[in-house]
Every structure is written in C-alpha cells, then in structure tokens.
Design a protein around this motif. Sequence first.
Motif, short mmCIF file in Angstrom:
data_model
loop_
_atom_site.label_atom_id
_atom_site.label_comp_id
_atom_site.label_asym_id
_atom_site.label_seq_id
_atom_site.Cartn_x
_atom_site.Cartn_y
_atom_site.Cartn_z
N SER A 1 87.76 83.85 122.06
CA SER A 1 87.82 85.22 121.87
C SER A 1 88.40 85.76 120.76
CB SER A 1 88.20 85.87 123.26
OG SER A 1 88.42 87.29 123.15
N PHE A 2 87.94 87.12 120.27
CA PHE A 2 88.70 87.66 119.24
C PHE A 2 89.92 88.72 119.69
CE2 PHE A 2 84.35 89.11 119.96
CZ PHE A 2 84.74 90.47 120.58
N ARG A 3 89.89 88.88 121.12
CA ARG A 3 90.64 89.93 121.56
C ARG A 3 92.18 89.55 121.37
NH1 ARG A 3 87.33 88.96 126.28
NH2 ARG A 3 85.64 90.69 126.21
N ALA B 1 74.95 88.12 105.33
CA ALA B 1 76.40 88.78 104.60
C ALA B 1 77.48 88.17 105.26
CB ALA B 1 76.03 90.33 105.05
N VAL B 2 77.51 87.82 106.43
CA VAL B 2 78.92 87.34 107.14
C VAL B 2 78.81 85.76 106.69
CG1 VAL B 2 79.86 86.44 109.25
CG2 VAL B 2 78.63 88.79 109.06
N ALA B 3 77.77 85.14 106.53
CA ALA B 3 77.91 83.97 106.07
C ALA B 3 78.32 83.76 104.46
CB ALA B 3 76.64 83.17 106.09
N ARG B 4 77.75 84.73 103.81
CA ARG B 4 78.05 84.53 102.42
C ARG B 4 79.78 84.87 102.13
NH1 ARG B 4 75.18 88.71 101.02
NH2 ARG B 4 73.22 87.05 101.00
N ALA B 5 80.12 85.70 102.94
CA ALA B 5 81.52 86.58 102.94
C ALA B 5 82.52 85.25 103.34
CB ALA B 5 81.62 87.69 103.67
N ILE B 6 82.05 84.56 104.45
CA ILE B 6 83.07 83.39 104.93
C ILE B 6 83.16 82.37 103.79
CG2 ILE B 6 83.06 81.41 106.43
CD1 ILE B 6 81.82 83.37 108.71
N LEU C 1 88.95 85.23 111.37
CA LEU C 1 87.55 85.36 111.32
C LEU C 1 87.07 86.62 111.47
CD1 LEU C 1 84.66 84.21 110.63
CD2 LEU C 1 84.93 83.30 113.09
N ALA C 2 87.74 87.29 112.70
CA ALA C 2 87.49 88.60 113.48
C ALA C 2 87.69 89.72 112.30
CB ALA C 2 88.16 88.79 114.76
N GLU C 3 88.83 89.44 111.60
CA GLU C 3 89.10 90.61 110.70
C GLU C 3 87.98 90.51 109.33
OE1 GLU C 3 92.72 91.80 107.69
OE2 GLU C 3 92.96 90.15 109.08
N LEU C 4 87.51 89.67 109.22
CA LEU C 4 86.36 89.21 108.04
C LEU C 4 85.30 90.03 108.43
CD1 LEU C 4 85.65 88.40 105.22
CD2 LEU C 4 84.86 86.28 106.67
N ALA D 1 82.77 91.44 115.80
CA ALA D 1 82.53 90.02 115.98
C ALA D 1 82.15 89.48 117.00
CB ALA D 1 84.01 89.54 115.70
N THR D 2 81.65 90.00 117.78
CA THR D 2 80.93 89.82 119.08
C THR D 2 79.88 88.56 118.95
OG1 THR D 2 81.65 91.76 120.38
CG2 THR D 2 80.11 90.19 121.31
N ARG D 3 78.97 88.83 118.38
CA ARG D 3 77.73 88.30 117.85
C ARG D 3 77.98 86.92 117.07
NH1 ARG D 3 75.37 93.45 117.56
NH2 ARG D 3 74.11 93.62 119.55
N VAL D 4 79.04 86.83 116.24
CA VAL D 4 79.42 85.83 115.47
C VAL D 4 79.99 84.81 115.98
CG1 VAL D 4 80.75 85.21 113.37
CG2 VAL D 4 79.37 87.20 113.01
N PHE D 5 81.01 85.20 117.07
CA PHE D 5 81.64 84.38 117.78
C PHE D 5 80.74 83.66 119.22
CE2 PHE D 5 85.47 85.85 115.95
CZ PHE D 5 86.54 85.29 116.23
#
Length: 349
Positions: A130-132, A175-180, A195-198, A213-217
């Motif tokens: 979780s990102f919580r 976009a998320v993958a590129r930023a990672i 990761l959640a912050e990014l 970040a829900t769907r990415v996690f």
Amino acid sequence: MMGRGDGPGAGAAGGPTRHVPVLLEEVCEALDARRGGAYVDGTFGAGGYTRAILDANPKNGVLAIDRDPDAIAGGAALVSRFKRRLTLVQGRFGQLDEIVRAEGLETVDGVVLDIGVSSMQLDEAERGFSFRSDGPLDMRMEREGPSAADLVNEASEAELADIFYHYGEERRARAVARAIVEARRRQVFRTTGQLAELVASLIRQEPGGIHPATRVFQGLRIAVNDELGELVRALHAAERILKPGGRLVVVTFHSLEDRIVKQFFAARTGRSPSASRHLPGLAAPAPTFEAVTRGPVLPGEDEIARNPRARSSKLRAGSRTGMPPQAPLSAITMLAELPQTADKRGGRR
C-alpha cells in the motif's frame, strides 16, 4: 481490495480482528456448506470463510491454502480449535488439485476462492502493498522471489507501461513508466512512498476519487505475484478436483479477475459461442459446470456501509457436472498475460 478476515469478535489467531470476509452468507449458500462434506478454501487469509464453513455443519472438513507464511502462522489457533476438521497448507491455489491429492483426497465437495490481496497484507506497511504508509517496496505474498522494487528498478520502460496499462488499467501508463526510468537513473526506488510520490506528481487526483497511485500499485502487485495466472490455473484445478455436484465459488474485486471468472463459467456451462458454430460437424463440448448464480452476486448497501472494501466485490458460482474436465481455455489464459502489442509507430504501449 478486500481481504479474507474473520467475522466480528475474534480473528483466526484468537484475538480482535481487523478483517471482515466479504459476502460471507452468500459464499456459504453458494457452496451449499450446510450439507456436509470436504471443502477447499484456496485463499485462507485470516480464516473467515474457513470458519464459516466449519461452523455450517459439524461434519464439514476444510483444507485451507495460503501463499503467505504469515497467514499460515496466524491460523494455528483455528487449527487447534477445529482439530482434525481443518488442515492448513502453505501453497498456491493454482495447484490446489495437487495439494488436495497430496493430503489423501481424490475429490472435494466445494472450492472457494477470494481473489486479490488480503486486508492483513494491505494494512501492514512492512509488506509494501500500500501507498498509505511508507514501507519497503515489496508486495511479495510469499516473501520470496523478485519484489516490486526489483521490477520497478530493472524492467524496461515498455514492460512497465504494459504492466500499468494491462494489469492496473492506468491510462497514463506510458508517462508513468517513462518517469520511473528517468528517476531511477538518479536514485533507485526502495520504498512505497518514493513511488507513490512520483506517480502523484504525474496524475491529478479527482475530487473524491482514488489515490493517483492506486492503479500503478495494483498493476505491480498483480505482476509480482502472477495473480491472474494463478487464478486461471486455480479455475482449471478446481474443475479437475470437484466431484459431481461440487460447487466452485469465486469472489473477485477487479474487472480483470471477474472477466476471467465470467468467461470460464460461460465456456464451461455452454453459454459461450461454441466451436461447432464455425466448424459444422464438431459437437460442442459437454458442459462441465451448471450455473449456480445467474450473473454476479453483489454486496448489499448494509454490507458496504459496514465494510467499504466490499464495494467492488462480485461472486460467481457453478456446480460441477459429471462430465470429464476439459483442456485449459486459451481465451482466459491470454487474459492473464501481458499482450505483446505494438502501436502504429512500432513502439510498445
């Protein structure tokens, strides 16, 4: 995502519980647990379904399976309480037919599967689901093998984009993958907070909507644990191990999971288009299941009010016929795999 907790009053380990099983009465009814028999709980968690099945009839026995060693350790008190009526095994439910036979049974009267991450895993920061709360970027149900951090730091941009898009249904996957990939050149990802912050810097949260970040996690977790592949294998394993009249009950929390279960039951009950329509002279396979539920069973408003994590749950069930099991369905196997696609410019998603 909802977990597999026990009912009010006591947890599987005998103390106060934080986990409430979803659609508990509906699961027991669909399993026909009051008749008595041998059952498999393929996703033990905190033992909510197992306990209800054992309480439904004093002649019931349960073989409970879980990938997570913490769940196995936490179930010791329940095993002691029900003595020989409950056997708890660490393993993957995709191999439930092999596990059942290893325990000396040839067939069973029912199988229940509650798909996804459990509340225990989701609520414990050190598990990294979780990102919580900030914690190690782990997400491994078995605490073994490559972690989410390994995937984030080592996978290609194309593979990460496919994971986020296909398993997480994240529209801004590329976009998320590129930023990672750009960020990890400067510093490796070690924690859920990083990761959640990014992700939150790239995806705007809608008022009242889910965390960015829900769907990415979700996508990462499914990929790390091969959750959809395990579901496909479990459905076919249940078909092989259920006796005629035995029930298969599956509770899902995500559209990808439900799509696999829906297509499996449609094919096995003869409700999907048969090959014989396109190849005259070839008879359609005899159904291996009869429908127990017509469409999904959903939680009521009262249950959702008591347990908001039940909101997205769906229950589907079938009863095994006397026909031999069929070969695995390639259509649902494909749903569990990342698509090897290319866009019109020649690049992957």
